[in-house]
Design a protein around this motif. Structure first.
Motif, PDB file in Angstrom:
ATOM      1  N   GLN A  62       0.806  -1.290  -0.011  1.00  0.00           N
ATOM      2  CA  GLN A  62      -0.127   0.007   0.031  1.00  0.00           C
ATOM      3  C   GLN A  62       0.771   1.293  -0.043  1.00  0.00           C
ATOM      4  O   GLN A  62       0.646   2.284   0.729  1.00  0.00           O
ATOM      5  N   VAL A  80      -3.018   3.177   8.387  1.00  0.00           N
ATOM      6  CA  VAL A  80      -4.212   3.436   7.773  1.00  0.00           C
ATOM      7  C   VAL A  80      -4.809   2.202   7.175  1.00  0.00           C
ATOM      8  O   VAL A  80      -3.869   1.463   6.151  1.00  0.00           O
ATOM      9  N   ASP A  81      -5.856   1.614   7.617  1.00  0.00           N
ATOM     10  CA  ASP A  81      -6.416   0.280   7.236  1.00  0.00           C
ATOM     11  C   ASP A  81      -7.630   0.833   6.212  1.00  0.00           C
ATOM     12  O   ASP A  81      -8.663   1.219   6.716  1.00  0.00           O
ATOM     13  N   ILE A  82      -7.493   0.856   4.847  1.00  0.00           N
ATOM     14  CA  ILE A  82      -8.512   1.645   3.988  1.00  0.00           C
ATOM     15  C   ILE A  82      -9.403   0.251   3.295  1.00  0.00           C
ATOM     16  O   ILE A  82      -9.023  -0.648   3.442  1.00  0.00           O
ATOM     17  N   ASP A  83     -10.482   0.845   3.223  1.00  0.00           N
ATOM     18  CA  ASP A  83     -11.627  -0.082   2.408  1.00  0.00           C
ATOM     19  C   ASP A  83     -11.035  -0.035   0.995  1.00  0.00           C
ATOM     20  O   ASP A  83     -11.534   1.273   0.301  1.00  0.00           O
ATOM     21  N   LYS A  84     -10.937  -0.746   0.190  1.00  0.00           N
ATOM     22  CA  LYS A  84     -10.337  -0.636  -1.108  1.00  0.00           C
ATOM     23  C   LYS A  84     -11.435  -0.501  -2.070  1.00  0.00           C
ATOM     24  O   LYS A  84     -11.303  -0.247  -3.294  1.00  0.00           O
ATOM     25  N   GLN A 121     -11.360   7.013  -2.058  1.00  0.00           N
ATOM     26  CA  GLN A 121     -10.589   7.810  -1.011  1.00  0.00           C
ATOM     27  C   GLN A 121      -9.936   9.159  -1.809  1.00  0.00           C
ATOM     28  O   GLN A 121      -9.919   9.163  -3.131  1.00  0.00           O
ATOM     29  N   ARG A 128     -14.292   3.101  12.694  1.00  0.00           N
ATOM     30  CA  ARG A 128     -14.363   3.089  10.972  1.00  0.00           C
ATOM     31  C   ARG A 128     -14.895   4.365  10.822  1.00  0.00           C
ATOM     32  O   ARG A 128     -15.834   5.117  10.902  1.00  0.00           O
ATOM     33  N   ASN A 155     -12.702   6.685   3.461  1.00  0.00           N
ATOM     34  CA  ASN A 155     -13.270   5.471   4.039  1.00  0.00           C
ATOM     35  C   ASN A 155     -12.003   4.489   4.807  1.00  0.00           C
ATOM     36  O   ASN A 155     -11.265   3.986   3.579  1.00  0.00           O
ATOM     37  N   TRP A 156     -11.521   4.773   6.078  1.00  0.00           N
ATOM     38  CA  TRP A 156     -10.639   4.088   6.468  1.00  0.00           C
ATOM     39  C   TRP A 156     -10.676   3.813   8.102  1.00  0.00           C
ATOM     40  O   TRP A 156     -11.951   4.318   8.647  1.00  0.00           O
ATOM     41  N   LYS A 157      -9.852   3.134   8.498  1.00  0.00           N
ATOM     42  CA  LYS A 157      -9.781   2.986   9.828  1.00  0.00           C
ATOM     43  C   LYS A 157      -8.169   3.350  10.443  1.00  0.00           C
ATOM     44  O   LYS A 157      -7.471   2.418   9.980  1.00  0.00           O
TER      45      LYS A 157
END
Length: 815
Positions: free
Chosen positions: A108, A132-136, A140, A196, A203-205
Motif C-alpha cells: 500500500q 491506515v487500514d483502508i476499504d479498497k 478515497q 471506521r 473510508n478508513w480506520k
C-alpha cells in the motif's frame, strides 16, 4: 586628390590585452564579491532545504534448484531454461509494471505518511505511530493532504481544506476515478482510534502500531496518490547483474526514506520468489486440478457400483464365484485396467490436440503423466510449451518490443508442430494396442458366457466396481505424488543480503558540489560581464592604448576631477590634480624652447568630440601659467557651444564674435578673473556663420593684438572631430594639445587624428589623457600622484570625493 597614405594600415593591430583585462578584473573586485555572496547564499538555501538522499540495496543469487522427488514418471518440474535465461528474465520482471503493481498493492505504498519539517513536508513512513487500514472497494480522496492530529492516545482530529465544490476520488480495488460533491470549507471532524470512518470522500480506520511512542498532540499528514503513478516511480529499481558473477543480482534504490526502500526491496524479492515458485509448481498445480475434477466423477461412479454390488449380492444370496470363474474374472480385470490406461492416453492426446488448435494460453495444461503417458518427447515438449507460455505472459507488461513477442510465438509454434506429430504417432500405436486388448477381452467374455446367468451378472457388476476402484486408487496415488512434488519444489532465487538499515547510506544531496558550483557561477557571471565590457568598449582606457594607436607623443595625464568646480588648480593648488597640470606646463615650456620661440606663445586645445574635458584643461593649464606670474588669456573660440562664461560666472554678452565683426575693441571684450594674471575672452553671441568669422582677417588681427599684450594665449577651440573650425585655427597655434578622455574617447578618433596629422591638417600635436581614475581598473599608466600610493603623503592635498547625492545634484546642475 586623396593621398594613398590616407588608407595606410598602422603598425599596431588590435589584439587581446591580457594584462589590461587582468587589471580590469581586479578593479571590479566588488562585483565578484557581491556575485559570490549571492551564489553562496542561494547554494546554502538549496542545501538546507533539500532532503537527504539515501541509497539502499539487496543482493540475491539465482541457482537452478532440482526437485529431489522428481522422477521420470511425474515430470512435474517447471523448466526456466537455465540460469542465464533466468537472470535476464528476472531483471525484466523486477522492472515490469505487472510485478511492481503487485508489490505496491501489497505494501500500500500509494499512501504517503508525512510530517511537517523545518522547510517542507517529510516522508515519515516507518516513523509514524499509526497505519491506515483502508476499504479498497470505496473511494478515497486523492492527491490532497489530510491532516491527522492526535488529541489524545485514543482520539484524533481530521482536517481537510476543501477549496472547490467537487473532489476527485480513487477506488484502489479497480483503480477507478470518480468525483463527489463537497462544501468549500475546512472540514474538521473527530474520531476514535480503531473507529471506521465512512465519509463520501474517505473510508478508513486508523490503527496504532505496536511501539508508537509519544504521539499525543502531534500532527501528521496522509495523502492518497494515483496508483499507476506510484507504480511508475518504483519501476525505476536499479538491477545490476555484475561483471564477474552472472548469477548474482544487486537491487538498489535511492530515496529520502530508508524504511520505505528497505521494505520495498525485500517485498519485491519475496514477490519474485513467490511468482517463480508458482511458475515452477505450475505443472503440479495443473495436474492436481485435473485429478481433483476427475476424482469427483470417479467417486460418484465408485459409490454407485458399490451400492449396486451390495444390492445384487443381498438379493441373490451369491457371495462367491467358482474357481474357474474367478480366474476368468481376474483375467478380464487386468484387460480392463490396461484398456482404461490406453483409453485415457488416447483421450489425453485428443484433448491436447484440441487445446493446441483452439487456445493460445498453454500455461494450464496438465502433466502427461496424469494419463500415464511416459513418452519423453511428449513430456518435454508439453513442459517447454508451458514454460514459454508462462514466460510470455510475465513479459507482457514489461517488454514493448514486438520482435521479442514474435520470437516467443515462433518458438511456441515450432513446439506445437512437433507435439502434433508426436500425437499422431503415439495415437496410432495406442489405437493398435486398443484393438488387441478388445480382442482379448472378447475371448475372455466368451468364456464367461458359459457360467450361470446370475454369476455372469455378478461378474459384470464386480468387474465394473473393481475397474472404478482401481482407477480411483491410481488417481489418488498420482495426486499424492503431485502434492509431494509441489511441496518439495525450491525457488531458484535466494536472498544473500536482504535490504537492511544499518545506518549510513547517505549519498546526497551533494552540498559540496553545490558550493563548488556556486563558486564557479559566482566568478563566471561577473567575469563574462567584464569580458563583454572589455571587448565591446572601444574607448581609450589607459596610456598603453594611446601608444599602441599613434606615434603622437603623450604630454601628460590628468586625474579625475572629483569636485563640482572646474577651477581645480586655483581652488586646490597643492592637490595631485594641480601637480599634473604643472607637469604639463613644464612639458609645454620644453616644447616652446625646442621650437626656439621667444615672446608671446600660443596654445590651441581641442579634442575629438564634446565632453572630453577640453574647456576644463584650457582653464587649468591657463591657471598654472597665470600663477607662475605670466600674463595669460583664455580665448573662447568654440563659437557654437561656449562654456567659459558658466565656468567663470561671467554675465557679459561680449566676446570674440563682437571683435571679429568690428563691433567692439579688444579691451571691451576682455574680462578679468579672480585668478591673478588671468584674463578671459568669451566667444560672445552665437553667430550664424562661425567658420567664416574664424577665416576672416579679423582673427589674425585678434591674435596679433593678443601677442603684444600677453605671454601665453590659450585657444579653447571646438572639437576637431565634429567641426572644421579648429583646423582653421592651427595656423595661429605654436603647440596643439589634443585632449583624450579615459573611458570616453573612442579609439577610432585616434585613427582619425593620425589621418589628419599625416595630411598636414594638424601640426605640433601632443596628447593629454584626461579623467584618469583607478589604474587597477583601467590598466597601467601614471597619474602624477594617483599612482604613487603612500609615497605622495605630505606632498599633495588629498582629493576628497563628493558624496553620491552631492555629485549627482552637481552633475544635474551642470547639465
Amino acid at each position: 586628390m586623396l593621398d594613398i597614405k590616407d588608407f595606410a594600415i598602422f603598425e599596431n593591430h588590435s589584439h587581446f590585452d591580457f594584462k589590461g583585462f587582468l587589471l580590469k578584473i581586479v578593479g571590479y573586485w566588488k562585483w565578484f564579491l557581491i556575485s559570490l555572496i549571492i551564489t553562496f547564499t542561494i547554494a546554502y538555501q538549496i542545501n538546507v532545504r533539500k532532503e537527504k538522499i539515501y541509497g539502499m540495496q539487496t543482493m540475491i543469487s539465482i541457482k537452478e534448484e532440482s526437485n529431489p522427488f522428481f522422477t521420470s514418471n511425474t515430470s512435474l518440474v517447471f523448466n526456466w531454461g537455465g540460469v542465464s535465461d533466468q537472470v535476464n528474465g528476472i531483471s525484466t520482471i523486477l522492472q515490469s509494471r505487472s510485478h511492481n503493481e503487485l508489490v505496491v498493492d501489497k505494501l500500500q505504498f500509494y499512501i504517503d505518511y508525512l510530517e511537517q519539517g523545518k522547510y517542507n513536508l517529510i516522508d515519515s513512513y516507518g516513523a509514524v505511530p499509526f497505519y491506515v487500514d483502508i476499504d479498497k472497494t470505496k473511494g478515497q480522496l486523492v492527491n490532497t493532504l489530510i491532516s491527522v492530529k492526535f488529541l489524545s492516545e485514543n482520539e484524533y482530529e481530521i482536517r481537510i481544506p476543501f477549496e472547490v465544490n467537487s473532489v476527485s476520488l480513487i477506488t484502489y480495488s479497480d483503480n477507478s476515478y470518480n468525483n463527489t460533491a463537497v462544501q468549500p470549507i475546512m472540514f474538521i471532524k473527530k474520531y476514535k482510534v480503531g473507529e471506521r470512518v465512512n465519509l463520501p470522500f474517505l473510508n478508513w480506520k486508523i490503527q496504532i502500531t505496536d511501539n508508537p511512542g509519544f504521539y499525543k498532540g502531534k500532527e501528521y499528514f496522509i495523502r492518497f496518490n494515483d496508483f499507476d503513478g506510484t507504480v511508475s516511480r518504483y519501476r525505476g529499481v536499479n538491477v545490476d547483474s555484475g561483471k564477474n558473477n552472472g548469477s548474482l543480482l544487486t537491487l538498489s534504490m535511492q530515496g529520502t526514506n530508508k524504511a520505505r526502500m528497505v521494505d520495498y526491496l525485500n517485498a519485491t524479492v519475496r514477490m519474485l520468489i513467490k511468482i517463480q515458485l508458482d511458475g515452477k509448481n505450475q505443472f503440479a498445480t495443473n495436474t492436481i486440478r485435473f485429478i481433483d475434477s476427475t476424482l469427483v466423477a470417479m467417486e460418484s461412479q465408485l459409490k454407485q457400483t458399490g451400492n449396486e454390488l451390495k444390492s445384487f449380492q443381498k438379493d441373490k444370496k451369491i457371495y462367491e464365484i467358482e474357481d474357474g470363474g474367478s480366474r476368468v474374472s481376474d483375467k478380464i480385470m487386468n484387460f480392463d485396467v490396461e484398456k482404461d490406461q490406453v483409453t485415457r492416453k488416447i483421450a489425453y492426446y485428443n484433448s491436447l490436440r484440441s487445446y493446441l488448435n483452439s487456445s493460445d494460453d498453454y500455461s494450464r495444461l496438465p502433466a502427461p503423466s496424469v494419463a500415464g503417458i511416459e513418452d519423453p518427447n511428449v513430456v518435454a515438449n508439453v513442459s517447454k510449451l508451458i514454460a514459454l507460455s508462462t514466460q510470455r505472459s510475465e513479459m507482457a507488461y514489461a517488454v514493448k518490443s514486438e520482435k521479442i513477442f514474435k520470437d516467443f510465438d515462433n518458438q511456441m509454434a515450432a513446439v506445437k508442430n512437433v507435439l502434433q506429430e508426436n500425437i499422431v504417432t503415439a495415437k496410432a500405436a495406442l489405437i493398435y494396442d486398443l484393438s488387441l486388448l478388445n480382442a482379448k477381452i472378447g475371448q475372455a467374455e466368451s468364456t464367461v458366457k458359459k457360467l450361470p446367468a446370475e454369476q455372469q451378472e455378478l461378474l459384470k457388476i464386480k468387474r465394473k466396481y473393481d475397474l472404478n476402484d482401481n482407477i480411483y486408487t491410481e488417481f489418488l496415488q498420482k495426486r499424492n505424488e503431485a502434492e509431494i512434488v509441489r511441496a518439495s519444489n525450491l525457488s531458484d532465487i535466494h536472498f544473500i543480503d536482504p535490504a537492511k538499515d544499518i545506518g549510513g547510506g547517505l549519498i546526497g544531496p551533494k552540498t559540496s558540489m553545490n558550493y563548488i558550483l556556486a563558486l564557479f557561477i559566482g566568478i563566471l557571471i561577473p567575469l563574462l560581464f567584464i569580458l563583454v565590457i572589455f571587448f565591446i568598449n572601444n574607448s581609450i582606457q589607459n596610456t598603453e592604448d594611446i601608444t599602441k594607436l599613434t606615434q603622437i607623443p603623450l604630454l601628460g595625464v590628468i586625474g579625475l576631477n572629483v569636485n563640482s568646480s572646474s577651477l581645480a588648480v586655483f581652488e586646490k593648488p597643492k592637490s595631485a590634480l594641480s601637480e599634473s597640470f604643472r607637469a604639463i606646463r613644464s612639458s609645454l615650456q620644453f616644447l616652446y624652447k625646442k621650437q626656439q620661440l621667444t615672446g608671446s606663445k600660443t596654445l590651441m586645445i581641442t579634442s575629438s568630440i564634446s565632453g572630453e574635458g577640453k574647456t576644463f584643461c584650457s582653464i587649468n593649464i591657463a591657471t598654472v601659467f597665470a600663477l607662475s606670474e605670466k600674463k595669460t588669456v583664455i580665448v573662447g573660440l568654440d563659437l557654437r557651444k561656449p562654456r567659459l562664461a558658466d565656468e567663470f560666472q561671467l554675465k557679459t554678452p561680449l566676446g570674440v564674435v563682437n571683435y571679429l565683426i568690428k563691433q567692439n575693441s579688444l579691451e571691451e571684450i576682455t574680462n578679468s578673473t579672480a585668478i591673478p594674471n588671468l584674463d578671459v575672452i568669451l566667444s560672445g553671441p552665437i553667430p550664424p556663420n562661425p567658420s567664416e568669422l574664424i577665416l576672416s582677417d579679423g582673427m589674425r588681427e585678434l591674435i596679433d593684438e593678443l601677442k603684444q599684450k600677453y605671454d601665453y594665449i590659450i585657444l579653447d577651440t571646438p572639437p576637431v572631430g565634429l567641426v572644421a573650425d579648429s583646423l582653421e585655427l592651427v595656423q595661429f597655434a605654436d603647440v596643439t594639445l589634443y585632449i583624450v578622455r579615459q573611458n570616453y574617447t573612442k579609439k577610432d578618433m585616434i585613427t582619425l587624428l593620425n589621418t589628419r596629422l599625416k595630411r598636414g591638417e594638424l601640426s605640433n600635436v601632443s596628447i593629454v589623457l584626461n579623467g584618469y581614475e583607478n589604474k587597477a581598473k583601467y590598466g597601467s599608466g601614471y597619474g602624477y600622484g594617483y599612482g604613487y600610493g603612500a609615497y605622495s603623503n605630505g606632498y599633495h592635498e588629498e582629493d576628497i570625493k563628493e558624496g553620491f547625492w552631492k555629485a549627482f545634484v552637481n552633475r544635474i546642475r551642470k547639465s
